[in-house]
Structures are given as structure tokens and as C-alpha cells.
Design a protein around this motif. Structure first.
Motif, mmCIF file in Angstrom:
data_model
loop_
_atom_site.group_PDB
_atom_site.id
_atom_site.type_symbol
_atom_site.label_atom_id
_atom_site.label_comp_id
_atom_site.label_asym_id
_atom_site.label_seq_id
_atom_site.Cartn_x
_atom_site.Cartn_y
_atom_site.Cartn_z
ATOM 1 N N UNK A 157 -22.117 -6.596 22.386
ATOM 2 C CA UNK A 157 -21.273 -7.588 21.719
ATOM 3 C C UNK A 157 -19.837 -7.520 22.238
ATOM 4 N N UNK A 158 -19.309 -6.305 22.385
ATOM 5 C CA UNK A 158 -17.935 -6.163 22.885
ATOM 6 C C UNK A 158 -17.816 -6.631 24.338
ATOM 7 N N UNK A 159 -18.819 -6.297 25.142
ATOM 8 C CA UNK A 159 -18.779 -6.673 26.563
ATOM 9 C C UNK A 159 -18.800 -8.185 26.738
ATOM 10 N N UNK A 160 -19.730 -8.831 26.026
ATOM 11 C CA UNK A 160 -19.833 -10.289 26.117
ATOM 12 C C UNK A 160 -18.541 -10.951 25.646
ATOM 13 N N UNK A 161 -18.010 -10.429 24.538
ATOM 14 C CA UNK A 161 -16.763 -10.983 24.013
ATOM 15 C C UNK A 161 -15.629 -10.832 25.024
ATOM 16 N N UNK A 162 -15.543 -9.630 25.628
ATOM 17 C CA UNK A 162 -14.483 -9.385 26.597
ATOM 18 C C UNK A 162 -14.611 -10.247 27.845
ATOM 19 N N UNK A 163 -15.817 -10.340 28.391
ATOM 20 C CA UNK A 163 -16.029 -11.123 29.608
ATOM 21 C C UNK A 163 -15.721 -12.594 29.391
ATOM 22 N N UNK A 164 -16.271 -13.140 28.313
ATOM 23 C CA UNK A 164 -16.035 -14.559 28.057
ATOM 24 C C UNK A 164 -14.576 -14.828 27.687
ATOM 25 N N UNK A 165 -13.936 -13.804 27.083
ATOM 26 C CA UNK A 165 -12.525 -13.956 26.776
ATOM 27 C C UNK A 165 -11.695 -14.057 28.050
ATOM 28 N N UNK A 211 -9.824 -19.866 32.866
ATOM 29 C CA UNK A 211 -10.095 -21.306 32.992
ATOM 30 C C UNK A 211 -9.319 -22.130 31.968
ATOM 31 N N UNK A 212 -8.543 -21.411 31.139
ATOM 32 C CA UNK A 212 -7.733 -22.055 30.097
ATOM 33 C C UNK A 212 -8.570 -22.829 29.080
ATOM 34 N N UNK A 213 -9.776 -22.349 28.853
ATOM 35 C CA UNK A 213 -10.628 -22.950 27.813
ATOM 36 C C UNK A 213 -10.480 -22.115 26.541
ATOM 37 N N UNK A 214 -9.397 -22.347 25.854
ATOM 38 C CA UNK A 214 -9.048 -21.545 24.683
ATOM 39 C C UNK A 214 -10.106 -21.687 23.583
ATOM 40 N N UNK A 215 -10.613 -22.902 23.384
ATOM 41 C CA UNK A 215 -11.610 -23.137 22.332
ATOM 42 C C UNK A 215 -12.866 -22.315 22.587
ATOM 43 N N UNK A 216 -13.319 -22.314 23.860
ATOM 44 C CA UNK A 216 -14.503 -21.536 24.212
ATOM 45 C C UNK A 216 -14.256 -20.046 23.983
ATOM 46 N N UNK A 217 -13.085 -19.575 24.387
ATOM 47 C CA UNK A 217 -12.742 -18.163 24.195
ATOM 48 C C UNK A 217 -12.736 -17.771 22.734
ATOM 49 N N UNK A 218 -12.157 -18.616 21.909
ATOM 50 C CA UNK A 218 -12.114 -18.338 20.465
ATOM 51 C C UNK A 218 -13.523 -18.307 19.874
ATOM 52 N N UNK A 219 -14.382 -19.266 20.332
ATOM 53 C CA UNK A 219 -15.751 -19.323 19.812
ATOM 54 C C UNK A 219 -16.536 -18.076 20.193
ATOM 55 N N UNK A 220 -16.432 -17.655 21.463
ATOM 56 C CA UNK A 220 -17.143 -16.456 21.915
ATOM 57 C C UNK A 220 -16.609 -15.226 21.201
ATOM 58 N N UNK A 221 -15.307 -15.163 21.031
ATOM 59 C CA UNK A 221 -14.715 -14.031 20.314
ATOM 60 C C UNK A 221 -15.210 -13.964 18.885
ATOM 61 N N UNK A 222 -15.341 -15.141 18.247
ATOM 62 C CA UNK A 222 -15.833 -15.200 16.879
ATOM 63 C C UNK A 222 -17.280 -14.717 16.805
ATOM 64 N N UNK A 223 -18.101 -15.183 17.754
ATOM 65 C CA UNK A 223 -19.513 -14.764 17.764
ATOM 66 C C UNK A 223 -19.643 -13.261 17.997
ATOM 67 N N UNK A 224 -18.826 -12.731 18.918
ATOM 68 C CA UNK A 224 -18.847 -11.291 19.166
ATOM 69 C C UNK A 224 -18.436 -10.497 17.935
ATOM 70 N N UNK A 225 -17.419 -10.985 17.233
ATOM 71 C CA UNK A 225 -16.969 -10.317 16.017
ATOM 72 C C UNK A 225 -18.043 -10.351 14.942
ATOM 73 N N UNK A 226 -18.752 -11.486 14.839
ATOM 74 C CA UNK A 226 -19.836 -11.602 13.858
ATOM 75 C C UNK A 226 -20.949 -10.618 14.181
ATOM 76 N N UNK A 227 -21.283 -10.487 15.481
ATOM 77 C CA UNK A 227 -22.335 -9.549 15.890
ATOM 78 C C UNK A 227 -21.937 -8.115 15.549
ATOM 79 N N UNK A 228 -20.690 -7.749 15.853
ATOM 80 C CA UNK A 228 -20.218 -6.393 15.554
ATOM 81 C C UNK A 228 -20.204 -6.137 14.051
ATOM 82 N N UNK A 229 -19.740 -7.118 13.284
ATOM 83 C CA UNK A 229 -19.706 -6.988 11.827
ATOM 84 C C UNK A 229 -21.114 -6.867 11.260
ATOM 85 N N UNK A 230 -22.063 -7.605 11.844
ATOM 86 C CA UNK A 230 -23.450 -7.550 11.375
ATOM 87 C C UNK A 230 -24.039 -6.154 11.548
#
Length: 293
Positions: free
Chosen positions: A180-188, A194-213
Motif C-alpha cells: 500500500x505504501x509503495x503504490x501510494x508513493x509511486x503514484x504520488x 505529470x501534474x495530475x494532482x487529482x490522480x495523486x490525491x485519489x491514489x494517496x486516499x486509496x493507499x491510506x484506506x488500505x493501510x487503515x484497513x
């Protein structure tokens, strides 16, 4: 020690929470891998690894490892041996008289620290803190009686089982966190590049949800494990009472620092020990005529 006696004491009501803990975690591991990633061969390998870790944990190696982690050392000083060993022998003889299938010998080790306490580890080890040396002999015998209760009822063997069987589960949960941390970091990094802030925020959110789970799942499973641990404390207390050390144990509990947190439901829920007043009350209900005043 007979196998039937061991099984009867391991597979009992007070240990139900421990087995629920195992089943939940192992089921999670299978659910993630099966049926797409885990082949029949992989299942056999996973089961073999699981059995191997359990076998090692229940061997003298496992007992030695847990002693090392606890900081327990061999007692080399003769004055400490002269003080503690005769007291242990007195209590052990009474314990053996009502539980003839318990181990034929008990190893005594010492842990640095001023706290007055003792711990049963593995199949035949009792560890005492340096602070226990300053306690009266009767109090020390009450504590020994409680720890021998853990050994007689195989509670400390179940602790070894927890350690061994949980190795794979712990590694698996750690792997999930790392993924979860690796995927979050890479996509971040990609999102920033690529300056896709929305995508970065979404991936970060999903990674955080996975870690919290993973965190919440671990906490949920620990509820059952701690429930069994608290039940086993009462059983060991009752054993001490049955062999004639109920008053001494109650005195020790009233003097020792209460390791069970008070006034907080969640902290109490995750405590491995019941509150000392509850334990003393149980001993008094059994017939121990203890009173602080």
C-alpha cells in the motif's frame, strides 16, 4: 505430560478467543491469495511453512527466543538462587500434587528492573524481575503459584503457539502495508511529475484506506486474543488459591502496580490482564480471607 492432557487444556473455553484470532487472520491470508494466486502446490507450501513455524515455536528454540526477547537471563548469583529456588520448590511441590502432568522441572530466570513481577514463558520457564527480590517470601510464593498455574494449564504454551503461528500472518500484514505504501508513493511521484494532482490525491486516499484497513483488522483480531489472555489470568489465580496461596497472591496483587488500565473502555478491552481489584475480588469469592485492612 500426556498428549490428551495437553489437548484438553489447550482446547478449552478460555482459549476460544485465541483460536478465533488465528482463524480470522489465516482466513484473510487465504482470501487474498485464493483462488487466483494460490495454486494447490502453493497451498501445501504455505501450510508446511505454517506448521514449521508452530513446531519451532513449541520447541526449546522457541522458548529460548521468547526469553531473549523478554530480556531474561540465567540466575548466576548464589544469593539470589538461595533466596528464590527454595521458595519455588515449596510452591512447585504443591502444584505438582494437584497437577501431576505438569512439567517435571522449571527453569528460573531473572529480568532487570525494579518492578515487582514475574512471567511464565514457554513450557517450563518462569522469569522474575529484580524488584521481586525485595518482596516478602510469602508474596513471592503467591506470585510463583500464579505463574505455575499458567504452566500447569498450558497458557504459556499457547503463547508460544501465538508467536509461531502468527509469524506468517504478521509478515503477510506487513507485506500488505508495504504494498500500500509503495503504490501510494509511486503514484504520488508520477502524479507530481505529470501534474495530475487529482490522480495523486485519489491514489494517496486509496493507499491510506488500505493501510487503515490493515490496522483496523489487526485491532479487531486482537480483541479476541486479549479476551482469552484475561480469562487465563483468572484461571491461574484460581490455581494459586487451590494449592493454598490465595491470600499471598491477593496480597501481591494489591501491592504490585496494576498493569490493567482503568477508566477507559478501549484500553481495558486491549489489556492482557484484568484489573487487580477484580482479580482480588474473585480470590475472595473463592474463599481467600484477604483484607488490606
Amino acid at each position: 505430560m500426556g498428549i490428551s492432557d495437553t489437548l484438553s487444556k489447550v482446547f478449552k473455553y478460555s482459549n476460544i478467543g485465541t483460536f478465533i484470532f488465528f482463524v480470522l487472520n489465516f482466513t484473510l491470508m487465504l482470501a487474498v491469495f485464493y483462488p487466483y494466486s494460490l495454486t494447490p502446490t502453493g497451498m501445501i507450501v504455505l501450510l508446511a511453512l505454517y506448521i514449521t513455524t508452530i513446531a519451532i515455536s513449541l520447541s526449546p528454540i522457541g522458548e529460548w527466543v521468547i526469553s531473549v526477547f523478554a530480556g531474561a537471563k540465567e540466575i548466576k548469583r548464589h544469593d539470589i538462587q538461595i533466596k528464590l529456588i527454595p521458595l519455588l520448590e515449596i510452591v512447585y511441590e504443591k502444584a505438582k500434587s494437584i497437577s501431576p502432568n505438569m512439567v517435571d522441572s522449571v527453569y528460573l530466570k531473572i529480568i532487570p528492573g525494579d518492578e515487582v513481577n514475574a512471567y511464565a514463558l514457554g513450557r517450563k520457564t518462569i522469569c522474575v524481575t529484580e524488584g521481586l527480590l525485595n518482596a516478602p517470601d510469602e508474596m513471592i510464593m503467591g506470585i510463583f503459584a500464579h505463574e505455575l498455574g499458567h504452566l500447569a494449564n498450558r497458557h504459556s504454551e499457547v503463547q508460544l503457539l501465538i508467536g509461531g503461528a502468527n509469524v506468517l500472518v504478521s509478515l503477510f500484514l506487513l507485506m500488505l502495508k508495504l504494498v500500500a505504501w509503495t503504490i501510494t508513493g509511486l503514484f504520488g511521484i508520477i502524479a507530481i511529475g505529470t501534474r495530475r494532482i487529482t490522480t495523486g490525491c485519489l491514489i494517496g486516499l486509496l493507499g491510506s484506506i488500505a493501510t487503515l484497513s490493515v490496522f483496523l483488522w489487526t485491532k479487531f483480531c486482537m480483541i479476541f486474543l486479549m479476551w482469552s489472555a484475561r480469562n487465563n489470568e483468572f484461571i491461574a489465580d484460581e490455581f494459586a488459591y487451590k494449592i493454598g496461596f490465595g491470600i499471598q497472591l491477593a496480597w501481591a496483587l494489591d501491592t504490585m502496580t496494576d498493569c490493567a488500565p482503568r477508566g477507559n473502555f478501549l484500553r481495558t478491552l486491549y489489556s492482557s490482564h484484568p484489573e487487580k481489584d477484580e482479580r482480588i475480588a474473585r480470590l475472595q469469592e473463592l474463599g481467600a480471607s484477604y483484607s488490606r485492612w
